[in-house]
Scaffold this motif. Structure first.
Motif, short mmCIF file in Angstrom:
data_model
loop_
_atom_site.label_atom_id
_atom_site.label_comp_id
_atom_site.label_asym_id
_atom_site.label_seq_id
_atom_site.Cartn_x
_atom_site.Cartn_y
_atom_site.Cartn_z
N ASN A 18 0.83 -1.21 0.00
CA ASN A 18 0.00 0.00 0.00
C ASN A 18 0.87 1.26 0.00
O ASN A 18 0.71 2.15 0.84
N ALA A 19 1.78 1.33 -0.95
CA ALA A 19 2.75 2.42 -0.99
C ALA A 19 2.60 3.25 -2.26
O ALA A 19 1.87 2.88 -3.18
N TYR A 20 3.29 4.38 -2.30
CA TYR A 20 3.41 5.18 -3.52
C TYR A 20 4.56 4.63 -4.33
O TYR A 20 5.72 4.75 -3.93
N SER A 24 7.44 8.82 -11.21
CA SER A 24 7.03 10.23 -11.22
C SER A 24 5.88 10.41 -10.24
O SER A 24 5.28 9.44 -9.76
N THR A 25 5.57 11.64 -9.94
CA THR A 25 4.46 11.92 -9.04
C THR A 25 3.16 11.37 -9.61
O THR A 25 2.34 10.76 -8.88
N PHE A 26 2.96 11.53 -10.92
CA PHE A 26 1.74 11.04 -11.56
C PHE A 26 1.63 9.52 -11.43
O PHE A 26 0.58 8.99 -11.04
N SER A 27 2.71 8.80 -11.74
CA SER A 27 2.66 7.34 -11.67
C SER A 27 2.48 6.86 -10.23
O SER A 27 1.78 5.86 -9.99
N LYS A 32 -1.16 4.45 -6.29
CA LYS A 32 -1.75 4.51 -4.95
C LYS A 32 -3.27 4.46 -5.00
O LYS A 32 -3.91 3.92 -4.08
N HIS A 33 -3.87 4.98 -6.06
CA HIS A 33 -5.34 5.05 -6.13
C HIS A 33 -6.00 3.68 -6.02
O HIS A 33 -6.87 3.48 -5.16
N PRO A 34 -5.64 2.69 -6.83
CA PRO A 34 -6.32 1.39 -6.70
C PRO A 34 -5.98 0.65 -5.41
O PRO A 34 -6.84 -0.06 -4.88
#
Length: 209
Positions: A18-20, A24-27, A32-34
Motif C-alpha cells: 500500500n505504498a506510492y 514520477s508523481t503522476f505514476s 496509490k489510487h487502486p
C-alpha cells in the motif's frame, strides 16, 4: 497482471505494501489510487482476520504441547506468516503446509520462511505443495497424500471459483480437517463497493457470494 492472471502474488504484494510506487508523481498517484480502494483494504483485512482467528484457535492446543497443523490453500507468498510467527515461541507452535499452483509464489514463501528462521534462530516446519484446484478435484486420496489438518484457510482462491467448483473444493477441504478442525474461507461479498472499478478499469472479475 504481472504473472498473467488476476490476483497473482505480485499484485497481492502491491496491495499489502500500500505504498506510492512509480518514477514520477503522476505514476505514484496512479499506483496509490487502486491500492487504497475498499476492495484492497478488504484484502488486507483478510490477512488480519487469519492471524486473529489462528491465534485464538491455537489456545486450545497450548496444553497439549503438540504443533498445530495448518494448510493454506492458494497460499501465494504467505505474507501473513510474518504476522503469525513473531517470536521463536510462536514458531514452535505450528507446522504449515503451503499449497499453490505458482512455483514462483512458493519460492517467495520459502524466502520469507528462511528470513524468519534467521531472525529467530530457529527451524520453522513448512511443507510446500505445488498443486492446483484441478488436482484436488481429481484426487480421491488427498488424506493419504497430505494428511489431516487442525486449521485450513484460503484467503482469495474462492473469489475465482465457479459455484460448482467452489462446492467441490469445499468438500475436499472438509475431508482434510481433523475432527475438531476449523476451516476459514475468504470470499468477496456481492456488495463490494469496488466491483465496477475492478471489472471495467482493472479487468478483475470475481465470483461474489
Amino acid at each position: 497482471k504481472p504473472r498473467g492472471y488476476a490476483g497473482d502474488y505480485i499484485m497481492m504484494k502491491m496491495l499489502y505494501l500500500n505504498a506510492y510506487e512509480g518514477d514520477s508523481t503522476f505514476s505514484k498517484l496512479m499506483h496509490k489510487h487502486p491500492v487504497e480502494h475498499p476492495a484492497a483494504q478488504a484484502v488486507r483485512n483478510r490477512r488480519k482476520l487469519i492471524t486473529r482467528t489462528l491465534r485464538r484457535t491455537q489456545e486450545a492446543y497450548r496444553s497439549s504441547g503438540k504443533r498445530m497443523t495448518i494448510l493454506s490453500v492458494a497460499s501465494g507468498p504467505a505474507w501473513e506468516l510474518q504476522d503469525i510467527l513473531v517470536s521463536p515461541e510462536e514458531c514452535r507452535k505450528y507446522h504449515f503446509t503451503l499449497l499453490d499452483q505458482d512455483q514462483a509464489a512458493l519460492d517467495e514463501a520459502a524466502a520469507l520462511i528462511a528470513k524468519l528462521e534467521r531472525e529467530f534462530d530457529t527451524k520453522i516446519p513448512v511443507t510446500y505443495l505445488k498443486e492446483s484446484v484441478r488436482t484436488m478435484l481429481k484426487s480421491s486420496h488427498l488424506v493419504e497424500q497430505w494428511g489431516r489438518f487442525d486449521f485450513i484457510y484460503s484467503m482469495g482462491l474462492f473469489d475465482y471459483l465457479t459455484p460448482p467448483v467452489a462446492m467441490g473444493i469445499l468438500g475436499k477441504l472438509y475431508q482434510l480437517l481433523e475432527q475438531e478442525g476449523n476451516l476459514l474461507i475468504g470470499n468477496f461479498h456481492a456488495d463490494n463497493p469496488s466491483r465496477c472499478y475492478m471489472e471495467y478499469w482493472l479487468d478483475w472479475v470475481l465470483y461474489y457470494r
